[in-house]
Design a protein around this motif. Structure first.
Motif, PDB file in Angstrom:
ATOM      1  N   UNK A   1       7.949  10.119 -28.421  1.00  0.00           N
ATOM      2  CA  UNK A   1       6.651   9.459 -28.255  1.00  0.00           C
ATOM      3  C   UNK A   1       6.822   8.077 -27.635  1.00  0.00           C
ATOM      4  N   UNK A   2       7.854   7.366 -28.053  1.00  0.00           N
ATOM      5  CA  UNK A   2       8.068   6.021 -27.517  1.00  0.00           C
ATOM      6  C   UNK A   2       8.294   6.064 -26.009  1.00  0.00           C
ATOM      7  N   UNK A   3       9.106   7.001 -25.550  1.00  0.00           N
ATOM      8  CA  UNK A   3       9.401   7.071 -24.116  1.00  0.00           C
ATOM      9  C   UNK A   3       8.171   7.506 -23.318  1.00  0.00           C
ATOM     10  N   UNK A   4       7.341   8.348 -23.889  1.00  0.00           N
ATOM     11  CA  UNK A   4       6.073   8.683 -23.224  1.00  0.00           C
ATOM     12  C   UNK A   4       5.213   7.424 -23.113  1.00  0.00           C
ATOM     13  N   UNK A   5       5.171   6.646 -24.194  1.00  0.00           N
ATOM     14  CA  UNK A   5       4.416   5.400 -24.166  1.00  0.00           C
ATOM     15  C   UNK A   5       4.935   4.435 -23.122  1.00  0.00           C
ATOM     16  N   UNK A   6       6.247   4.380 -22.963  1.00  0.00           N
ATOM     17  CA  UNK A   6       6.822   3.493 -21.947  1.00  0.00           C
ATOM     18  C   UNK A   6       6.332   3.866 -20.546  1.00  0.00           C
ATOM     19  N   UNK A   7       6.256   5.171 -20.257  1.00  0.00           N
ATOM     20  CA  UNK A   7       5.818   5.570 -18.919  1.00  0.00           C
ATOM     21  C   UNK A   7       4.340   5.276 -18.712  1.00  0.00           C
ATOM     22  N   UNK A   8       3.528   5.434 -19.742  1.00  0.00           N
ATOM     23  CA  UNK A   8       2.125   5.023 -19.618  1.00  0.00           C
ATOM     24  C   UNK A   8       2.040   3.522 -19.328  1.00  0.00           C
ATOM     25  N   UNK A   9       2.898   2.751 -19.978  1.00  0.00           N
ATOM     26  CA  UNK A   9       2.927   1.308 -19.723  1.00  0.00           C
ATOM     27  C   UNK A   9       3.306   1.023 -18.273  1.00  0.00           C
ATOM     28  N   UNK A  10       4.351   1.683 -17.773  1.00  0.00           N
ATOM     29  CA  UNK A  10       4.811   1.429 -16.407  1.00  0.00           C
ATOM     30  C   UNK A  10       3.743   1.792 -15.381  1.00  0.00           C
ATOM     31  N   UNK A  11       3.026   2.881 -15.619  1.00  0.00           N
ATOM     32  CA  UNK A  11       1.940   3.229 -14.693  1.00  0.00           C
ATOM     33  C   UNK A  11       0.851   2.166 -14.736  1.00  0.00           C
ATOM     34  N   UNK A  12       0.525   1.698 -15.932  1.00  0.00           N
ATOM     35  CA  UNK A  12      -0.489   0.650 -16.059  1.00  0.00           C
ATOM     36  C   UNK A  12      -0.042  -0.623 -15.363  1.00  0.00           C
ATOM     37  N   UNK A  13       1.227  -0.979 -15.517  1.00  0.00           N
ATOM     38  CA  UNK A  13       1.715  -2.223 -14.910  1.00  0.00           C
ATOM     39  C   UNK A  13       1.706  -2.115 -13.389  1.00  0.00           C
ATOM     40  N   UNK A  14       2.078  -0.956 -12.857  1.00  0.00           N
ATOM     41  CA  UNK A  14       2.038  -0.760 -11.405  1.00  0.00           C
ATOM     42  C   UNK A  14       0.601  -0.878 -10.897  1.00  0.00           C
TER      43      UNK A  14
ATOM     44  N   UNK B   1       0.846  -1.196   0.000  1.00  0.00           N
ATOM     45  CA  UNK B   1       0.000   0.000   0.000  1.00  0.00           C
ATOM     46  C   UNK B   1       0.883   1.249   0.000  1.00  0.00           C
ATOM     47  N   UNK B   2       1.678   1.350  -1.022  1.00  0.00           N
ATOM     48  CA  UNK B   2       2.543   2.511  -1.195  1.00  0.00           C
ATOM     49  C   UNK B   2       2.315   3.092  -2.582  1.00  0.00           C
ATOM     50  N   UNK B   3       2.464   4.404  -2.673  1.00  0.00           N
ATOM     51  CA  UNK B   3       2.143   5.100  -3.912  1.00  0.00           C
ATOM     52  C   UNK B   3       3.362   5.789  -4.518  1.00  0.00           C
ATOM     53  N   UNK B   4       4.557   5.419  -4.063  1.00  0.00           N
ATOM     54  CA  UNK B   4       5.753   6.102  -4.543  1.00  0.00           C
ATOM     55  C   UNK B   4       5.918   5.963  -6.045  1.00  0.00           C
ATOM     56  N   UNK B   5       5.772   4.760  -6.552  1.00  0.00           N
ATOM     57  CA  UNK B   5       5.970   4.543  -7.993  1.00  0.00           C
ATOM     58  C   UNK B   5       4.854   5.169  -8.808  1.00  0.00           C
ATOM     59  N   UNK B   6       3.648   5.134  -8.294  1.00  0.00           N
ATOM     60  CA  UNK B   6       2.546   5.803  -8.978  1.00  0.00           C
ATOM     61  C   UNK B   6       2.805   7.303  -9.021  1.00  0.00           C
ATOM     62  N   UNK B   7       3.293   7.847  -7.907  1.00  0.00           N
ATOM     63  CA  UNK B   7       3.618   9.278  -7.874  1.00  0.00           C
ATOM     64  C   UNK B   7       4.689   9.609  -8.914  1.00  0.00           C
ATOM     65  N   UNK B   8       5.712   8.769  -9.009  1.00  0.00           N
ATOM     66  CA  UNK B   8       6.812   9.052  -9.934  1.00  0.00           C
ATOM     67  C   UNK B   8       6.342   9.012 -11.389  1.00  0.00           C
ATOM     68  N   UNK B   9       5.514   8.039 -11.728  1.00  0.00           N
ATOM     69  CA  UNK B   9       4.999   7.983 -13.104  1.00  0.00           C
ATOM     70  C   UNK B   9       4.106   9.182 -13.386  1.00  0.00           C
ATOM     71  N   UNK B  10       3.272   9.555 -12.418  1.00  0.00           N
ATOM     72  CA  UNK B  10       2.410  10.718 -12.602  1.00  0.00           C
ATOM     73  C   UNK B  10       3.220  12.002 -12.728  1.00  0.00           C
ATOM     74  N   UNK B  11       4.291  12.116 -11.947  1.00  0.00           N
ATOM     75  CA  UNK B  11       5.117  13.320 -12.012  1.00  0.00           C
ATOM     76  C   UNK B  11       5.764  13.436 -13.391  1.00  0.00           C
ATOM     77  N   UNK B  12       6.296  12.333 -13.893  1.00  0.00           N
ATOM     78  CA  UNK B  12       6.901  12.316 -15.230  1.00  0.00           C
ATOM     79  C   UNK B  12       5.891  12.809 -16.262  1.00  0.00           C
ATOM     80  N   UNK B  13       4.705  12.234 -16.255  1.00  0.00           N
ATOM     81  CA  UNK B  13       3.703  12.585 -17.257  1.00  0.00           C
ATOM     82  C   UNK B  13       3.224  14.025 -17.086  1.00  0.00           C
ATOM     83  N   UNK B  14       3.138  14.506 -15.837  1.00  0.00           N
ATOM     84  CA  UNK B  14       2.692  15.875 -15.608  1.00  0.00           C
ATOM     85  C   UNK B  14       3.710  16.894 -16.122  1.00  0.00           C
ATOM     86  N   UNK B  15       4.988  16.513 -16.182  1.00  0.00           N
ATOM     87  CA  UNK B  15       6.026  17.398 -16.684  1.00  0.00           C
ATOM     88  C   UNK B  15       6.208  17.282 -18.195  1.00  0.00           C
TER      89      UNK B  15
END
Length: 248
Positions: A143-156, A105-119
Motif C-alpha cells: 500500500x505504501x508503494x502505491x501511495x508513493x506513485x500517486x504522490x509522484x503523479x500528483x507532484x508531476x 510539454x512532455x508526458x513521459x513521466x505522467x505516462x510512466x506513473x499511469x502505466x504503473x497504476x494501471x498494472x
C-alpha cells in the motif's frame, strides 16, 4: 519372434525419447527470455514496486540525488534571490523566446506513473483492507508503494499546473494512436487540475498511513504537506486574479 519383440520395444523407446526431447525443446524455446520483463510477470511483489519507484524518484522530484538547490532554486532571478550569474532577462532586449523545444510539454513521466497504476491497481483490488490483493510482500509495504506513485503523479501534475495552468488530465497510459492522443491532449481548466492533484495526494496519504519509511522516502506527512502547498498556490491564484479573464 523374440528378436522382433525386442526390436519393437527398442523402436517404441526411441520414439518416446524423440518425442520427449522435442517436447522439452519446445518448452525451452517457448519460455520468456530471462532478460525481458513483461507486465504480466512483473509488478507481483512489493520489491518490484519499490524498484520501479526508485527509478522515478530522480526524474520527478526536484534535486533528488543531485547537488543543486531543488525547489529553492525556483526562486532564482526573482525578487527573493539571485544566482551567481546575471540572467538575460535583466538586459535590454535579451529576454527572448528560445529557439529550441524545452521538456515542459512532455508526458513521459505522467505516462510512466499511469502505466504503473494501471498494472498494479488491478492486482491490488478496490478493497483498502487488502482482501483482494495478490501482490507479494507485506500489505503495509504494498500500500505504501502505491501511495508513493500517486504522490509522484500528483507532484508531476503540480509542476505542470505552475507552468501552464490549464492542462490535460490523463489517468491511463494511452495507445500510440493519433485521434485518441489529440482528444486526450485537450487542456482542462486549472481549477479541475488542482482538484485532481489534491485528490491524488489524499489518495497517497490514505495508502501510506499504515507504515513509516526511512526519511529518504516519501511518506504520508510529505503528501499532506504538498497538498497544503497546492491548495495555497491555487487559492492565491484565484484571489489575485479574481475578476480577470484568467478566472472565469
Amino acid at each position: 519372434m523374440r528378436h522382433k519383440y525386442i526390436q519393437h520395444i527398442a523402436q517404441v523407446a526411441l520414439a518416446m525419447a524423440l518425442l520427449g526431447g522435442t517436447t522439452s525443446c519446445e518448452d525451452f524455446l517457448n519460455r520468456e527470455p530471462m532478460s525481458k520483463l513483461s507486465p504480466e510477470t512483473y509488478y507481483t511483489s512489493a520489491a518490484q514496486l519499490e524498484a520501479n519507484l526508485n527509478d522515478e524518484y530522480p526524474n520527478i522530484l526536484p534535486s533528488y540525488g543531485q547537488w543543486d538547490y531543488g525547489i529553492y532554486g525556483a526562486d532564482n532571478d526573482t525578487d527573493n534571490q539571485t544566482d551567481d550569474y546575471i540572467h538575460d532577462r535583466f538586459t535590454t532586449d535579451q529576454w527572448r523566446v528560445p529557439h529550441t523545444e524545452d521538456n515542459n510539454w512532455k508526458f513521459e513521466r505522467i505516462y510512466r506513473t499511469n502505466f504503473f497504476l494501471s498494472q498494479v491497481m488491478p492486482k491490488f483490488g478496490t478493497a483498502m483492507d487488502g482482501s483482494q490483493n495478490t501482490i507479494g510482500g507485506t500489505l503495509a509495504d504494498v500500500k505504501h508503494y502505491i501511495g508513493e506513485m500517486y504522490f509522484l503523479r500528483a507532484y508531476e501534475y503540480f509542476k505542470k499546473l505552475q507552468l501552464f495552468g490549464d492542462f490535460p488530465i490523463i489517468t491511463e497510459p494511452l495507445v500510440d494512436e493519433a485521434a485518441s492522443l489529440v482528444e486526450a491532449s485537450k487542456r482542462q481548466p486549472r481549477n479541475e487540475v488542482a482538484r485532481f492533484i489534491i485528490e491524488d495526494l489524499e489518495r497517497a496519504a490514505e495508502f501510506m498511513k499504515d507504515v513509516d519509511k526511512a526519511t529518504t522516502r516519501i511518506n504520508r506527512d510529505v503528501a499532506l504537506l504538498i497538498k497544503s502547498r497546492v491548495a495555497l498556490f491555487e487559492a492565491s491564484w484565484l484571489k489575485n486574479f479574481a475578476g480577470t479573464a484568467f478566472v472565469p
